[in-house]
Design an enzyme around this catalytic site. Structure first.
Site, short mmCIF file in Angstrom:
data_model
loop_
_atom_site.label_atom_id
_atom_site.label_comp_id
_atom_site.label_asym_id
_atom_site.label_seq_id
_atom_site.Cartn_x
_atom_site.Cartn_y
_atom_site.Cartn_z
N ARG A 128 0.83 -1.21 0.00
CA ARG A 128 0.00 0.00 0.00
C ARG A 128 0.87 1.26 0.00
O ARG A 128 0.54 2.25 -0.67
CB ARG A 128 -0.95 0.00 1.20
N ARG A 145 11.05 26.18 -1.17
CA ARG A 145 9.59 26.07 -1.18
C ARG A 145 8.99 26.50 -2.51
O ARG A 145 9.13 27.65 -2.94
CB ARG A 145 8.98 26.90 -0.05
N GLU A 152 -15.74 6.64 6.89
CA GLU A 152 -14.88 5.80 7.73
C GLU A 152 -14.59 6.52 9.03
O GLU A 152 -15.13 7.62 9.28
CB GLU A 152 -13.59 5.44 6.99
N LEU A 154 -9.83 4.94 2.88
CA LEU A 154 -8.58 4.20 2.82
C LEU A 154 -8.93 2.71 2.86
O LEU A 154 -9.70 2.29 3.73
CB LEU A 154 -7.68 4.55 4.01
N1 PDD Z 1 -4.71 4.75 10.32
N2 PDD Z 1 -8.93 4.79 7.50
C1 PDD Z 1 -8.09 5.78 7.83
C2 PDD Z 1 -8.43 7.18 7.46
C3 PDD Z 1 -6.89 5.48 8.50
O1 PDD Z 1 -6.03 6.47 8.82
C4 PDD Z 1 -6.60 4.14 8.86
C5 PDD Z 1 -5.34 3.74 9.58
C6 PDD Z 1 -7.53 3.15 8.51
C7 PDD Z 1 -7.30 1.69 8.84
O2 PDD Z 1 -6.31 1.13 8.02
P1 PDD Z 1 -5.40 -0.08 8.53
O3 PDD Z 1 -6.32 -1.19 8.87
O4 PDD Z 1 -4.55 -0.38 7.37
O5 PDD Z 1 -4.66 0.43 9.75
C8 PDD Z 1 -8.67 3.51 7.82
C9 PDD Z 1 -3.49 4.47 11.06
C10 PDD Z 1 -3.62 3.32 12.01
C11 PDD Z 1 -3.01 5.77 11.71
O6 PDD Z 1 -3.12 6.77 11.03
O7 PDD Z 1 -2.52 5.75 12.84
#
Ligand code: PDD
Length: 283
Positions: free
Chosen positions: A53, A101, A179, A203
């Site tokens: 990813r 920048r 989400e 995501l």
């Molecule tokens: N965040 N959606 C968003 C917006 C996220 O930032 C995350 C993960 C997920 C879950 O994805 P995964 O199962 O791959 O962790 C969904 C991480 C944990 C963070 O920003 O700390």
């Protein structure tokens, strides 16, 4: 905070020596991408999927990959090991590097890459008894499939959640739940688990992806379909998934209690199934 060993641009070093330029585009523009992988039993969990990813996120915004997946995976494991992490996470970020920048890309890009580890309870998480989430409008851009470090909308959403005594924000757009602030959301109705289909609106969580397999293993039907906030309020169960929380029951959304305010059986099956898989993979 104790001083940790971290990794910056190819070298391990003490946290106090890990510095980046004030001209780093990660700092100036949020021009970077990141991953967070869990550490369980001292071993990285699903690092291969996280690195696939990461490579995709980099490709989508044109940040060159200075290291291959195998190098990064070995490095991340070493960061965890050197810091004595048995349960926790490894954070890895890659930015478009430092340059004078200018919004458009520099002629020559030297990405900045760094990683650190931190301990966190995952197997025995007190939040497994149920968490509250706080509804907020999803005001993010239209490429939420890219795991970008530009996250002001989530910072504001999660701060609002904290101020309302909630563990996480639940974001919604056009009436539909997108989400969590840093997690994927699910509901359960009549024994079927629903989560929003993969698109640029969310995501594609690695944990969510793994849960599709775990659900098969433990006999839970999953339907990839978006749901409204009202459907979440009225659901039998609501749950969230992320690399740093695994699977957690959501027992309250704003003022609405979900499923009688206690973790439901499907959530428990998915969490236990996820933990069993994690134990198997890291034994
Ligand atoms: N965040 N959606 C968003 C917006 C996220 O930032 C995350 C993960 C997920 C879950 O994805 P995964 O199962 O791959 O962790 C969904 C991480 C944990 C963070 O920003 O700390």
């Amino acid at each position: 905070m104790s001083l940790r060993t971290c990794w910056l641009n190819g070298s391990f070093m003490a946290e106090e020596h890990a510095h980046v330029s004030i001209f780093d585009r990660g700092l100036l523009f949020g021009d970077g991408v990141y991953e967070v992988a869990a550490v369980f039993n001292g071993r990285l969990l699903d690092a291969d999927r996280h690195l696939v990813r990461l490579a995709r996120s980099q490709r989508e915004i044109g940040i060159p990959a200075p290291y291959d997946g195998a190098t990064l995976e070995a490095m991340m494991q070493e960061v965890a090991t050197r810091n004595g992490i048995t349960e926790g996470l490894v954070y890895l970020q890659v930015t478009r590097g430092a340059a004078e920048r200018d919004f458009s890309f520099p002629a020559e890009v030297h990405p900045t890459a760094f990683a650190y580890a931190r301990a966190k309870k995952l197997s025995d998480d007190p939040n497994a008894s149920g968490v509250k989430v706080h509804p907020v409008p999803d005001i993010r851009w239209q490429r939420c499939d890219i795991k970008s470090t530009a996250m002001l909308a989530q910072v504001m959403a999660k701060q609002a959640a904290r101020e309302s005594g909630a563990f996480e924000a639940i974001m919604h757009e056009n009436g539909l739940v997108t989400e969590g602030g840093s997690s994927n959301m699910w509901i359960v109705r009549d024994g079927v688990a629903y989560t929003r289909p993969t698109s640029s609106d969310i995501l594609a969580g690695i944990t969510r992806d793994v849960i599709f397999d775990v659900a098969d293993e433990v006999g839970v039907k999953v339907v990839r379909r978006a749901f409204t906030l009202e459907q979440a309020y009225a659901a039998d169960e609501c749950l969230l998934t992320s690399a740093t929380s695994f699977v957690l029951p959501v027992t309250q959304i704003g003022q609405h209690q979900v499923g009688g305010g206690a973790p439901g059986p499907i959530t428990k099956r998915l969490r236990d199934g996820y933990l069993a898989r994690a134990a198997r993979l890291t034994a």
